[in-house]
Structure formats: structure tokens, C-alpha cells
Design a protein around this motif. Structure first.
Motif, PDB file in Angstrom:
ATOM      1  N   ALA A  18       0.512  21.675  -2.600  1.00  0.00           N
ATOM      2  CA  ALA A  18      -0.984  21.150  -2.882  1.00  0.00           C
ATOM      3  C   ALA A  18      -0.935  19.692  -3.584  1.00  0.00           C
ATOM      4  CB  ALA A  18      -1.463  22.102  -3.954  1.00  0.00           C
ATOM      5  N   PHE A  19       0.145  19.396  -4.108  1.00  0.00           N
ATOM      6  CA  PHE A  19       0.319  17.766  -4.764  1.00  0.00           C
ATOM      7  C   PHE A  19       0.839  17.070  -3.756  1.00  0.00           C
ATOM      8  CE2 PHE A  19       0.499  20.919  -8.499  1.00  0.00           C
ATOM      9  CZ  PHE A  19      -0.734  20.665  -8.915  1.00  0.00           C
ATOM     10  N   ALA A  20       1.119  17.418  -2.647  1.00  0.00           N
ATOM     11  CA  ALA A  20       1.635  16.555  -1.451  1.00  0.00           C
ATOM     12  C   ALA A  20       0.872  15.342  -1.206  1.00  0.00           C
ATOM     13  CB  ALA A  20       2.354  17.509  -0.400  1.00  0.00           C
ATOM     14  N   ALA A  21       1.247  14.394  -1.182  1.00  0.00           N
ATOM     15  CA  ALA A  21       0.412  13.184  -0.742  1.00  0.00           C
ATOM     16  C   ALA A  21       1.338  12.197   0.248  1.00  0.00           C
ATOM     17  CB  ALA A  21      -0.130  12.290  -1.942  1.00  0.00           C
ATOM     18  N   VAL A  22       0.832  11.525   0.937  1.00  0.00           N
ATOM     19  CA  VAL A  22       1.191  10.745   1.892  1.00  0.00           C
ATOM     20  C   VAL A  22       1.218   9.134   1.458  1.00  0.00           C
ATOM     21  CG1 VAL A  22       1.303   9.782   4.323  1.00  0.00           C
ATOM     22  CG2 VAL A  22       1.160  12.156   4.051  1.00  0.00           C
ATOM     23  N   ASN A  23       2.155   8.551   1.192  1.00  0.00           N
ATOM     24  CA  ASN A  23       2.013   7.107   0.746  1.00  0.00           C
ATOM     25  C   ASN A  23       1.603   6.213   1.874  1.00  0.00           C
ATOM     26  OD1 ASN A  23       2.373   4.419  -0.097  1.00  0.00           O
ATOM     27  ND2 ASN A  23       4.217   5.005  -1.250  1.00  0.00           N
ATOM     28  N   ILE A  24       0.520   5.992   2.057  1.00  0.00           N
ATOM     29  CA  ILE A  24       0.352   5.051   3.222  1.00  0.00           C
ATOM     30  C   ILE A  24       0.888   3.570   3.368  1.00  0.00           C
ATOM     31  CG2 ILE A  24      -2.159   5.981   3.620  1.00  0.00           C
ATOM     32  CD1 ILE A  24      -3.445   3.609   2.344  1.00  0.00           C
ATOM     33  N   ASN A  25       1.468   3.031   2.120  1.00  0.00           N
ATOM     34  CA  ASN A  25       2.352   1.901   2.481  1.00  0.00           C
ATOM     35  C   ASN A  25       3.841   1.955   2.784  1.00  0.00           C
ATOM     36  OD1 ASN A  25       0.430   0.062   1.325  1.00  0.00           O
ATOM     37  ND2 ASN A  25       0.665   0.786  -0.824  1.00  0.00           N
ATOM     38  N   THR A  26       4.349   3.353   3.045  1.00  0.00           N
ATOM     39  CA  THR A  26       5.642   3.509   3.121  1.00  0.00           C
ATOM     40  C   THR A  26       5.807   4.682   4.129  1.00  0.00           C
ATOM     41  OG1 THR A  26       6.048   5.122   1.385  1.00  0.00           O
ATOM     42  CG2 THR A  26       6.598   2.816   0.915  1.00  0.00           C
ATOM     43  N   ALA A  27       4.746   5.387   4.547  1.00  0.00           N
ATOM     44  CA  ALA A  27       4.753   6.374   5.667  1.00  0.00           C
ATOM     45  C   ALA A  27       4.994   5.959   6.945  1.00  0.00           C
ATOM     46  CB  ALA A  27       3.425   7.000   5.590  1.00  0.00           C
ATOM     47  N   LYS A  52       0.868  -6.495   9.245  1.00  0.00           N
ATOM     48  CA  LYS A  52       0.486  -7.959   9.160  1.00  0.00           C
ATOM     49  C   LYS A  52       0.084  -8.360   7.959  1.00  0.00           C
ATOM     50  CE  LYS A  52      -3.080 -10.493  11.557  1.00  0.00           C
ATOM     51  NZ  LYS A  52      -4.406 -10.376  12.577  1.00  0.00           N
ATOM     52  N   ASN A  53      -0.499  -7.429   7.002  1.00  0.00           N
ATOM     53  CA  ASN A  53      -1.077  -8.034   5.474  1.00  0.00           C
ATOM     54  C   ASN A  53      -0.625  -7.489   4.459  1.00  0.00           C
ATOM     55  OD1 ASN A  53      -3.815  -8.929   7.076  1.00  0.00           O
ATOM     56  ND2 ASN A  53      -3.816  -6.973   7.904  1.00  0.00           N
ATOM     57  N   GLY A  54       0.578  -6.756   4.846  1.00  0.00           N
ATOM     58  CA  GLY A  54       1.054  -6.255   3.554  1.00  0.00           C
ATOM     59  C   GLY A  54       0.697  -4.877   3.055  1.00  0.00           C
ATOM     60  N   ALA A  55       1.187  -4.623   1.876  1.00  0.00           N
ATOM     61  CA  ALA A  55       0.637  -3.386   1.249  1.00  0.00           C
ATOM     62  C   ALA A  55      -0.572  -3.058   1.005  1.00  0.00           C
ATOM     63  CB  ALA A  55       1.922  -3.049  -0.063  1.00  0.00           C
ATOM     64  N   PHE A  56      -1.151  -1.833   0.944  1.00  0.00           N
ATOM     65  CA  PHE A  56      -2.487  -1.536   0.529  1.00  0.00           C
ATOM     66  C   PHE A  56      -2.336  -1.352  -1.081  1.00  0.00           C
ATOM     67  CE2 PHE A  56      -2.032   0.376   4.733  1.00  0.00           C
ATOM     68  CZ  PHE A  56      -3.057  -0.046   5.259  1.00  0.00           C
ATOM     69  N   LYS A  57      -3.459  -2.164  -1.548  1.00  0.00           N
ATOM     70  CA  LYS A  57      -3.459  -2.166  -3.079  1.00  0.00           C
ATOM     71  C   LYS A  57      -4.389  -0.936  -3.529  1.00  0.00           C
ATOM     72  CE  LYS A  57      -2.373  -6.740  -3.479  1.00  0.00           C
ATOM     73  NZ  LYS A  57      -1.200  -6.948  -2.483  1.00  0.00           N
ATOM     74  N   SER A  58      -5.269  -0.301  -2.577  1.00  0.00           N
ATOM     75  CA  SER A  58      -5.776   0.754  -3.196  1.00  0.00           C
ATOM     76  C   SER A  58      -6.185   1.596  -2.132  1.00  0.00           C
ATOM     77  CB  SER A  58      -7.138   0.589  -3.795  1.00  0.00           C
ATOM     78  OG  SER A  58      -8.085   0.117  -3.063  1.00  0.00           O
ATOM     79  N   VAL A  59      -6.370   2.604  -2.106  1.00  0.00           N
ATOM     80  CA  VAL A  59      -6.695   3.841  -1.029  1.00  0.00           C
ATOM     81  C   VAL A  59      -7.967   3.310  -0.230  1.00  0.00           C
ATOM     82  CG1 VAL A  59      -7.568   6.159  -0.360  1.00  0.00           C
ATOM     83  CG2 VAL A  59      -5.809   5.831  -2.208  1.00  0.00           C
ATOM     84  N   ASP A  60      -8.860   2.474  -0.733  1.00  0.00           N
ATOM     85  CA  ASP A  60     -10.061   2.221  -0.161  1.00  0.00           C
ATOM     86  C   ASP A  60      -9.983   1.025   0.758  1.00  0.00           C
ATOM     87  OD1 ASP A  60     -12.010   3.928  -1.606  1.00  0.00           O
ATOM     88  OD2 ASP A  60     -11.639   2.396  -3.523  1.00  0.00           O
TER      89      ASP A  60
END
Length: 118
Positions: A18-27, A52-60
Motif C-alpha cells: 500500500a505504501f509502494a511508490a515508483v520513483n519516476i527519477n530512477t525507475a 534529456k532534461n534531468g530529474a523531475f523536481k515534482s510529480v507535476d
């Protein structure tokens, strides 16, 4: 006792997932594809944008990826993060195949030898 232990383990598994989340910066591609609404094309688009653009700063920031709009983002919001370890369902991550079992090693029993006579 075994039933109680199995129930506790099952409950812990449910809570952990239930607490699992996918890190969109490293997935990885497979971890991204495990998300509801993300297939191979969108997963590749996320990875290409990130490269191309680097890590996402926020989920948005995920809305900046081609093919991801407000509706998709709202569906994903509870399952994604921009920090922390990436976790994905076990089925999404292929398990390493076990090596084939060889011939079992059988210990040889040493024959008892009579004591040498003096």
C-alpha cells in the motif's frame, strides 16, 4: 500457530504494498510499465524526457512528458514519487532463473579399518 503466522505475514505484505511508490527519477522501463495507464511507449517517453532534461523536481513535472496529461497524472499521483527508492510489484521485475540442479553429492562413508597390530 502456522495460520496465525501466515496471516501476520500476509497483513504485512498488504501494508507494504500500500505504501509502494515508483520513483519516476530512477525507475526502470519495467517499473514504469507496472503503473496503471503507463505502457511501453509512455514509459520510454518518461525515460527519454528524464535523460534529456534531468530529474523531475515534482510529480507535476510529469505533465511535461508527451502523452501525459492531467487525467493520467491524477491516476498516477498516489503511485509515484520523485525521491526515495523505487518499488514495483514483484511480477513486474523478472526473477533471475535458478541454476539447474546437478547430481547430488553423496558423502562416502569410509570403511572401518581394523587397527594395525603391533
Amino acid at each position: 500457530m502456522k495460520k496465525l503466522f501466515a496471516m501476520i505475514v500476509g497483513l504485512l505484505f498488504i501494508c507494504a504494498s500500500a505504501f509502494a511508490a515508483v520513483n519516476i527519477n530512477t525507475a526502470t522501463q519495467q517499473q514504469l510499465e507496472s503503473l496503471n495507464g503507463i505502457g511501453p511507449v509512455k514509459a520510454k517517453a518518461i525515460i527519454d524526457y528524464r535523460t534529456k532534461n534531468g530529474a523531475f523536481k515534482s510529480v507535476d513535472d510529469l505533465k511535461k512528458v508527451s502523452g501525459i496529461g492531467d487525467k493520467t497524472l491524477e491516476k498516477l499521483r498516489k503511485d509515484i514519487a520523485v525521491s526515495g527508492a523505487s518499488t514495483a510489484p514483484a511480477a513486474a521485475v523478472p526473477a533471475k532463473a535458478a541454476a539447474p540442479a546437478g547430481k547430488p553429492v553423496v558423502a562416502k562413508k569410509e570403511a572401518s579399518k581394523p587397527a594395525a597390530k603391533k
